[in-house]
Design a protein around this motif. Structure first.
Motif, PDB file in Angstrom:
ATOM      1  N   ILE A   1      -4.247  40.256  48.000  1.00 17.07           N
ATOM      2  CA  ILE A   1      -2.669  40.918  48.884  1.00 17.07           C
ATOM      3  C   ILE A   1      -3.071  42.321  49.194  1.00 17.07           C
ATOM      4  CG2 ILE A   1      -0.687  41.332  46.979  1.00 17.07           C
ATOM      5  CD1 ILE A   1      -1.267  38.869  45.056  1.00 17.07           C
ATOM      6  N   HIS A   2      -2.492  42.273  49.760  1.00 20.98           N
ATOM      7  CA  HIS A   2      -2.205  44.303  50.064  1.00 20.98           C
ATOM      8  C   HIS A   2      -1.494  45.029  49.416  1.00 20.98           C
ATOM      9  CE1 HIS A   2      -1.583  48.000  52.990  1.00 20.98           C
ATOM     10  NE2 HIS A   2      -2.613  47.534  52.794  1.00 20.98           N
ATOM     11  N   ALA A   3      -1.894  45.602  48.664  1.00 20.54           N
ATOM     12  CA  ALA A   3      -0.848  46.670  47.799  1.00 20.54           C
ATOM     13  C   ALA A   3      -1.632  47.230  47.398  1.00 20.54           C
ATOM     14  CB  ALA A   3      -0.113  45.870  45.772  1.00 20.54           C
ATOM     15  N   THR A   4      -0.979  49.184  47.124  1.00 26.37           N
ATOM     16  CA  THR A   4      -1.358  50.123  46.521  1.00 26.37           C
ATOM     17  C   THR A   4      -1.840  50.326  45.406  1.00 26.37           C
ATOM     18  OG1 THR A   4       0.972  50.960  45.989  1.00 26.37           O
ATOM     19  CG2 THR A   4      -0.290  51.152  48.317  1.00 26.37           C
TER      20      THR A   4
ATOM     21  N   TYR B   1      -6.417  49.837  50.839  1.00 26.46           N
ATOM     22  CA  TYR B   1      -6.553  51.049  52.582  1.00 26.46           C
ATOM     23  C   TYR B   1      -6.183  52.289  52.718  1.00 26.46           C
ATOM     24  CZ  TYR B   1      -8.020  51.632  57.243  1.00 26.46           C
ATOM     25  OH  TYR B   1      -8.472  51.916  58.410  1.00 26.46           O
ATOM     26  N   PRO B   2      -6.569  53.101  51.841  1.00 20.55           N
ATOM     27  CA  PRO B   2      -6.071  54.398  51.625  1.00 20.55           C
ATOM     28  C   PRO B   2      -5.792  54.747  52.941  1.00 20.55           C
ATOM     29  CG  PRO B   2      -7.769  54.144  49.819  1.00 20.55           C
ATOM     30  CD  PRO B   2      -7.710  52.675  51.111  1.00 20.55           C
ATOM     31  N   ALA B   3      -6.578  55.222  53.793  1.00 16.92           N
ATOM     32  CA  ALA B   3      -6.920  55.677  54.883  1.00 16.92           C
ATOM     33  C   ALA B   3      -5.982  55.038  55.816  1.00 16.92           C
ATOM     34  CB  ALA B   3      -7.638  55.645  55.806  1.00 16.92           C
TER      35      ALA B   3
ATOM     36  N   ARG C   1     -10.569  49.557  48.894  1.00 18.26           N
ATOM     37  CA  ARG C   1     -10.442  49.320  47.446  1.00 18.26           C
ATOM     38  C   ARG C   1     -10.006  47.701  47.518  1.00 18.26           C
ATOM     39  NH1 ARG C   1      -8.271  54.705  44.728  1.00 18.26           N
ATOM     40  NH2 ARG C   1      -6.586  54.369  46.276  1.00 18.26           N
ATOM     41  N   ALA C   2     -10.707  47.043  45.975  1.00 15.93           N
ATOM     42  CA  ALA C   2     -10.425  45.796  46.139  1.00 15.93           C
ATOM     43  C   ALA C   2     -10.787  45.775  44.375  1.00 15.93           C
ATOM     44  CB  ALA C   2     -11.249  44.485  46.579  1.00 15.93           C
ATOM     45  N   SER C   3     -10.171  44.626  44.064  1.00 17.54           N
ATOM     46  CA  SER C   3      -9.589  44.353  42.562  1.00 17.54           C
ATOM     47  C   SER C   3      -9.979  42.868  42.487  1.00 17.54           C
ATOM     48  CB  SER C   3      -8.282  44.612  41.635  1.00 17.54           C
ATOM     49  OG  SER C   3      -8.599  43.887  40.672  1.00 17.54           O
ATOM     50  N   VAL C   4     -11.181  42.079  42.478  1.00 18.99           N
ATOM     51  CA  VAL C   4     -10.947  40.474  42.225  1.00 18.99           C
ATOM     52  C   VAL C   4     -10.448  39.991  41.298  1.00 18.99           C
ATOM     53  CG1 VAL C   4     -12.933  38.917  42.814  1.00 18.99           C
ATOM     54  CG2 VAL C   4     -13.087  41.518  44.017  1.00 18.99           C
TER      55      VAL C   4
END
Length: 113
Positions: free
Chosen positions: A50-53, A64-66, A89-92
């Motif tokens: 999931i793409h999230a902040t 993807y902070p940038a 940054r990933a949270s598995v």
């Protein structure tokens, strides 16, 4: 391709000895890495993540902070903030590890194009 990986339990990490001392049962599921290729394509190609902040869930999440939370910053400001353009940054999460690896590998191939 992956340029670099930052995870405290890796022998290459400057925090490895502290992590082993204080996190005897292992570190968290958070991992940072540098992606060679188009970060936006990589994020869009992921099916499982999931793409999230925010990070930290039972599901795998990636940021993807940038390209998202810090996209308004100039190149110089990104460097000052410690955010490289390849930084992910990933949270598995608890999904099947083979599925996670397959998702990342497929997205890496797409990001190279």
């Amino acid at each position: 391709d992956i340029n670099w990986v930052n995870y405290p339990m890796l022998k290459s990490s400057s925090d490895c000895n502290l992590a082993k001392k204080y996190l005897a049962k292992g570190a968290s599921s958070l991992i940072a890495f540098g992606l060679r290729g188009n970060g936006t394509k990589f994020i869009e190609a992921l099916k499982l993540f999931i793409h999230a902040t925010n990070l930290g869930d039972i599901r795998s999440i990636i940021t993807y902070p940038a390209g998202t939370t810090h996209r308004q910053l100039s190149d110089e400001q990104l460097i000052q903030a410690g955010i490289s353009k390849d930084f992910m940054r990933a949270s598995v999460g608890i999904e099947n590890i083979e599925d996670i690896i397959e998702d990342i590998n497929r997205a890496i191939e797409i990001a190279k194009k």
